[in-house]
Design a protein around this motif. Structure first.
Motif, PDB file in Angstrom:
ATOM      1  N   GLY A  88     -28.690   2.663 -67.475  1.00 15.36           N
ATOM      2  CA  GLY A  88     -27.257   2.408 -67.490  1.00 15.36           C
ATOM      3  C   GLY A  88     -26.816   1.334 -66.518  1.00 15.36           C
ATOM      4  O   GLY A  88     -25.623   1.132 -66.311  1.00 15.36           O
ATOM      5  N   CYS A  89     -27.776   0.642 -65.926  1.00 14.11           N
ATOM      6  CA  CYS A  89     -27.419  -0.427 -64.990  1.00 14.11           C
ATOM      7  C   CYS A  89     -26.760  -1.580 -65.746  1.00 14.11           C
ATOM      8  O   CYS A  89     -27.241  -1.992 -66.801  1.00 14.11           O
ATOM      9  CB  CYS A  89     -28.675  -0.923 -64.275  1.00 14.11           C
ATOM     10  N   PRO A  90     -25.662  -2.097 -65.245  1.00 13.85           N
ATOM     11  CA  PRO A  90     -25.059  -3.264 -65.892  1.00 13.85           C
ATOM     12  C   PRO A  90     -26.035  -4.425 -65.969  1.00 13.85           C
ATOM     13  O   PRO A  90     -26.935  -4.543 -65.131  1.00 13.85           O
ATOM     14  CB  PRO A  90     -23.876  -3.601 -64.975  1.00 13.85           C
ATOM     15  N   PRO A  91     -25.878  -5.275 -66.975  1.00 14.62           N
ATOM     16  CA  PRO A  91     -26.776  -6.422 -67.134  1.00 14.62           C
ATOM     17  C   PRO A  91     -26.375  -7.579 -66.221  1.00 14.62           C
ATOM     18  O   PRO A  91     -25.254  -7.645 -65.737  1.00 14.62           O
ATOM     19  CB  PRO A  91     -26.556  -6.818 -68.596  1.00 14.62           C
ATOM     20  N   PHE A 111     -35.479  -9.287 -66.494  1.00 20.09           N
ATOM     21  CA  PHE A 111     -36.019 -10.469 -67.164  1.00 20.09           C
ATOM     22  C   PHE A 111     -35.434 -11.708 -66.499  1.00 20.09           C
ATOM     23  O   PHE A 111     -34.222 -11.768 -66.240  1.00 20.09           O
ATOM     24  CB  PHE A 111     -35.649 -10.441 -68.651  1.00 20.09           C
ATOM     25  N   ASP A 112     -36.288 -12.657 -66.207  1.00 18.78           N
ATOM     26  CA  ASP A 112     -35.844 -13.872 -65.527  1.00 18.78           C
ATOM     27  C   ASP A 112     -35.044 -13.546 -64.266  1.00 18.78           C
ATOM     28  O   ASP A 112     -34.038 -14.207 -63.963  1.00 18.78           O
ATOM     29  CB  ASP A 112     -34.980 -14.725 -66.467  1.00 18.78           C
ATOM     30  N   GLY A 113     -35.475 -12.488 -63.566  1.00 19.19           N
ATOM     31  CA  GLY A 113     -34.842 -12.178 -62.288  1.00 19.19           C
ATOM     32  C   GLY A 113     -33.511 -11.463 -62.369  1.00 19.19           C
ATOM     33  O   GLY A 113     -32.837 -11.282 -61.351  1.00 19.19           O
ATOM     34  N   ARG A 114     -33.127 -11.051 -63.586  1.00 20.09           N
ATOM     35  CA  ARG A 114     -31.845 -10.346 -63.723  1.00 20.09           C
ATOM     36  C   ARG A 114     -32.014  -9.065 -64.531  1.00 20.09           C
ATOM     37  O   ARG A 114     -32.855  -9.000 -65.432  1.00 20.09           O
ATOM     38  CB  ARG A 114     -30.817 -11.241 -64.436  1.00 20.09           C
ATOM     39  N   THR A 115     -31.204  -8.071 -64.220  1.00 17.27           N
ATOM     40  CA  THR A 115     -31.228  -6.835 -65.010  1.00 17.27           C
ATOM     41  C   THR A 115     -30.760  -7.154 -66.427  1.00 17.27           C
ATOM     42  O   THR A 115     -29.868  -7.966 -66.637  1.00 17.27           O
ATOM     43  CB  THR A 115     -30.296  -5.773 -64.414  1.00 17.27           C
ATOM     44  N   ILE A 145     -34.657   0.530 -66.071  1.00 13.80           N
ATOM     45  CA  ILE A 145     -35.447  -0.107 -65.018  1.00 13.80           C
ATOM     46  C   ILE A 145     -36.450   0.921 -64.512  1.00 13.80           C
ATOM     47  O   ILE A 145     -36.068   1.926 -63.926  1.00 13.80           O
ATOM     48  CB  ILE A 145     -34.532  -0.575 -63.870  1.00 13.80           C
ATOM     49  N   SER A 146     -37.716   0.668 -64.769  1.00 11.66           N
ATOM     50  CA  SER A 146     -38.762   1.589 -64.333  1.00 11.66           C
ATOM     51  C   SER A 146     -39.339   1.098 -63.013  1.00 11.66           C
ATOM     52  O   SER A 146     -39.812  -0.030 -62.916  1.00 11.66           O
ATOM     53  CB  SER A 146     -39.858   1.677 -65.402  1.00 11.66           C
ATOM     54  N   VAL A 180     -24.989  -2.670 -57.691  1.00 10.65           N
ATOM     55  CA  VAL A 180     -23.942  -2.417 -58.684  1.00 10.65           C
ATOM     56  C   VAL A 180     -22.572  -2.354 -58.011  1.00 10.65           C
ATOM     57  O   VAL A 180     -21.551  -2.632 -58.631  1.00 10.65           O
ATOM     58  CB  VAL A 180     -24.248  -1.108 -59.448  1.00 10.65           C
ATOM     59  N   VAL A 181     -22.560  -1.992 -56.730  1.00 10.53           N
ATOM     60  CA  VAL A 181     -21.298  -1.887 -55.990  1.00 10.53           C
ATOM     61  C   VAL A 181     -21.383  -2.718 -54.712  1.00 10.53           C
ATOM     62  O   VAL A 181     -21.300  -2.205 -53.600  1.00 10.53           O
ATOM     63  CB  VAL A 181     -20.960  -0.411 -55.669  1.00 10.53           C
ATOM     64  N   PRO A 182     -21.508  -4.034 -54.878  1.00 16.37           N
ATOM     65  CA  PRO A 182     -21.750  -4.881 -53.695  1.00 16.37           C
ATOM     66  C   PRO A 182     -20.578  -4.889 -52.718  1.00 16.37           C
ATOM     67  O   PRO A 182     -20.756  -5.245 -51.559  1.00 16.37           O
ATOM     68  CB  PRO A 182     -21.986  -6.271 -54.308  1.00 16.37           C
TER      69      PRO A 182
END
Lengths: 355, 355, 355, 355
Positions: free
Chosen positions: A29-32, A72-76, A81-82, A144-146
């Motif tokens: 459920g992590c934002p992309p 992928f390419d350094g981004r979610t 995410i395992s 996710v909550v910077p």
């Protein structure tokens, strides 16, 4: 049912035992589009890593995390995410004693009562080692909550509490106890050493503060922020108490004393106090979120104690092996991680319902 | 998201506001064939009912429960049980003040921050009135785990704590404070009267014990019995702290002191102590489950306090109306209900996984 | 939210992409004490493995499963079972075309619309490779319901359907199509070859039967067995239709024709027909559970088709690489796995509520 | 476990039996500030209401909905919305026959097998009456996704299918069959009358289209839009099949035929076809969402059929009473409601993860 998942929309599931080949977590459920690589997670794991001082267990684990999916390419990418951490230092030893007799204070008897048997190597699933998975997942949650800053510290070891007047944020990472009071840290060195040498252990209180949480996160009643934080903290091994804001002390206050008065402020109210720990009606008020967490003393102690065997015979047991003399110390990064995980989830839930 | 459901397989969902036409709960997942009618629920509601002494709110609610579904020929059918309690005494009054200004300590500001507006009549969803739904659902839960006896009481009001030496179970329902210590009850009469007359309010600590819980209920980590109980207790309005077993006091113990030693017993171990509150590794040990819950003082007080209006202007507010001078008192049946609801859920979960 | 978990109490979570280092699943809620090792899982994965005939993708994956947790001394412990399968044959190739242009029928455009970008290597998360994780988890599920026999087969490829008169259970694993009709299998060989050579692809219908499911599993309405099976089947890549029992054909029947008449039988009723596919009111009747699942033709085809680029320009795209000419064929073990996973979950849920 | 809740963040729970005092739903997670009153729900219930023509059951239910919570000053507050519909016409009759013997095709035997007994009055929880609660909840869901237009109709009754060439949207609400083809509607009048008079019943196929769903709603795999829609449709009583887009017909297509080609369009791609039913990889493409749902013929028929009694004796049973000769007809507003409920949930989930 052994639910090993936490969270509602930002969810993570942990797996793994102390002496298996690896442990890990799946974050769903992590934002992309969030920048993520191992280097963004590793420093948090390093803070929790065993064997960094003589005040923690001497097990040597590099706790090197690998990201196996979802990036992928350094981004979610928005997919799960395992995260995997290999167990390296599962020192081979003789477990016959602990396999046969129950260690008082430990989960041994309860696991046997529930499941009929148990993985007795190093505590199996009930080992504090599982918390490394939480710290890894928590590192993702932070991203996710910077806007939120989460900071925990040890407030007391045994009956020795810090002096709030000495509180210095810079001290927290400057001693092996995550102690914001340099004088207390000095005393604790002796105290923990003494416990360690005596084959004993100590409890601790961890405090945590999250600033930057916007008013509105959280939800009434069964998803109250207080409730989610309490569940999160209580899910950590060895935790037996949680307070939000003044907690039990609030029970001794009068309504006037406890009221967090407000004055007109720049953005919303300027509060004159924060007895509520930043949460009213289960919802963040915009003040710092404050909680306190009680860790019991490590159950694994060298001092022999009275117990029984699996067959019900009287016995005595001493837990040899490598153990934290005060498991609450390494609880600091774990509490931070759990708070981050709750807040990431609540941030997304708030966006879901309230746009 | 405003999740209003609690539980995993034995689940309940509550709905309703203080001043709407009714409140209620839907209980889902109840086993079939259990004898149930309104008479099995009503006594528990009567214990929580407002207006029964001068130490609780003077709102007069009969709190008459109706079962609308899920029962046939006097037995549960396994389908959802809908419970409804009509609101009778929603006294019409002028809400313009509370509609405009935020009551410190209340959920007012946080709800506005989250939802943009709020049902300000009597606290709306954040009213303690919602807890009647929990007590009704909890009465059903008790029938699912008839082997368990759940007993809560008030341990402290404000800074005045009972003397454990005076503990008398028979006293608990013999005074308006659910106080097991007759001497303390006498003192509290004065104390609560004084607070009420002064337009103030008091906090309280509620303790709860569940006996008869078999070793094995509960589950590791994210469904730890400690975690479920903490979430349950913290979901109650005004609760700000939870302890399992010795809780924060355990943090001050050494490992030897905290170890619940075992000797051979008739059925499983005979424990020599219960610092853990009957839970090890998240799983019941067969000892009594013990928890303590901190209620903050009622936020609604007559004493005027500094605040701001919705428009951000400075103001002062006094909460007129009918309020509990100590909301923790009526928290006793609510804590019991939540413990019953957790245990019913865990009993079914245990049966699911472990047969 | 990208929920990647399925199930209520017996739950599994999958993770991984086609071209990442590995894929896997975490199985949670498994009862303790079940004999389990890699050898109990591997044969099911071998049935699904790519590259075993010229009628499936030529990607060479050993699909060797590793159990990373949840098993001790050869038995499940009741804690989460982590299963991992390394990706071995992620052939390095040039993805610039598929990165830029959307393959019609594929998830490319939808992923970009949702997440803003995507892992375009081999389909990323939307690759049929993910189904290996399901098959591994399903192998565990089978052990939870050993009394159930689950058997799927291909009923049609394209418009060529088997002749029920030729149905021979022994044939199913005797040809590369999981086809119970030897004559049809012979025809399909040509048909699939032709499609493959033409750079085209074919759809398929998979049928599945589960025998030994006791009357009573399942639940009314939102957890209807029909509903759970439909959700499970539709969660598989490329599936666009599900029928329980007679499915759409039942819509053309009269009430008398559709009634599954009963006569007194040895254990409960002897049914004279099974139009309902073994499920009435969402609950198993004890008859065989029967479902049919429609797989669309593989979207990856060599024939160039009209499309657009990420920038919205007109383009043409042909999907080079290694693909299943008929993805439905390897859907057989996947459908079986999903049915096993649903039934294991329902078995535990039934035990939870009904003892 | 009898889960009676549907949805992930926009969730609803239904309760109630055919012959209890009332039925209802609790809608949780609704965004705040949406204009809502009974008048916004009632028209949808009126479309589903029994007794409006001779082609539906002659039970006379006003189906008047009451909102008991969650709305203040005409707007949703973000707290749970409790909807109640009283049962008015539970005609008293003799149920001794149906209490003793199982009606083939009905849930009778399965409920007894699961729960040990059942509420046999009018089908109890398995009655199609429950769908009124869905329609009420669905009316709220529509307001959450006002940009979406959802339209269902009957495509076939028994083996008589509409002629797509005659499709006229305006006809759907102009005849008692929700039939878009006036000629078919005329034929169906006779057909349904004949079945009714013969004491028989008919199946039906309902089609549904949702336009205005933005590309990006939905999620991969276990929350695939296809999967959620299938679960939603299959949770409706009497449904035995679901197709998304071309469904089973897609299985007979080649990859080229099935590819929904794209050209540059005004907003995103202009698709040249919609075989996928508006969903690729589980995620909406922006095309109309299309599904088809198969309803079996009503199980309650006057024609006597062979069966057994609770005691296992041979018997014959005819279901007297008031029943829909074709339950699929009134399935139209129910399918629409379920689609609305899925889309509202997915809209909020998408906002949670992707902002």
């Amino acid at each position: 049912m052994s639910y090993n998942t936490f969270g509602r929309v930002f969810r993570f599931t942990t797996w793994g035992e102390s002496h298996g080949p690896a442990i890990g977590a799946v974050v769903d459920g992590c934002p992309p589009g969030i920048a993520l690589d191992e280097a963004a997670i590793q420093p948090w794991l390093d803070r929790r890593r065993p064997g960094t001082s003589r005040f923690t267990t001497q097990r040597r684990e590099p706790d090197q995390v690998r990201i196996l999916s979802g990036v992928f390419d350094g981004r979610t990418t928005g997919t799960p995410i395992s995260l995997m951490i290999e167990n390296v230092d599962q020192r081979s030893k003789d477990y016959s004693e602990v396999a046969q007799a129950y260690r008082p204070g430990h989960a041994d008897y309860a696991y046997d009562a529930k499941y009929g048997f148990r993985d007795y190597r190093g505590g199996g699933r009930s080992s504090a080692r599982e918390t490394a998975s939480r710290v890894a997942a928590g590192a993702v949650a932070r991203l996710v909550v910077p806007q939120v800053r989460i900071r925990a510290w040890v407030e007391a070891i045994g009956d020795d509490t810090i002096d709030p007047a000495n509180f210095d944020d810079a001290q927290i990472d400057a001693n092996p106890f995550f102690c914001p009071d340099a004088a207390a840290a000095a005393r604790w060195e002796e105290k923990v050493d003494a416990a360690r040498k005596a084959g004993s252990s100590l409890g601790a209180v961890v405090a945590c503060e999250a600033t930057g949480v916007p008013a509105g996160w959280g939800a009434p009643l069964y998803a109250k922020l207080d409730s989610e934080l309490a569940a999160a903290a209580m899910s950590i091994n060895a935790v037996k108490g949680v307070e939000i804001g003044d907690g039990f002390a609030a029970a001794a206050l009068s309504g006037e004393e406890n009221a967090d008065r407000m004055r007109p402020g720049a953005n919303g109210p300027a509060f004159l106090a924060n007895h509520a720990g930043g949460i009213a009606g289960g919802i963040a008020t915009g003040q710092p979120i404050r909680l306190r967490v009680a860790f019991k003393p490590t159950s694994s102690i060298l001092t022999p104690v009275e117990t029984i065997t699996r067959d019900g015979a009287a016995a005595e047991i001493a837990t040899r092996g490598r153990h934290d003399p005060c498991v609450g110390i390494r609880g600091v990064p774990v509490v931070e991680a759990m708070v981050a995980l709750v807040l990431a989830d609540q941030a997304l839930l708030h966006r879901a319902q309230c746009g």
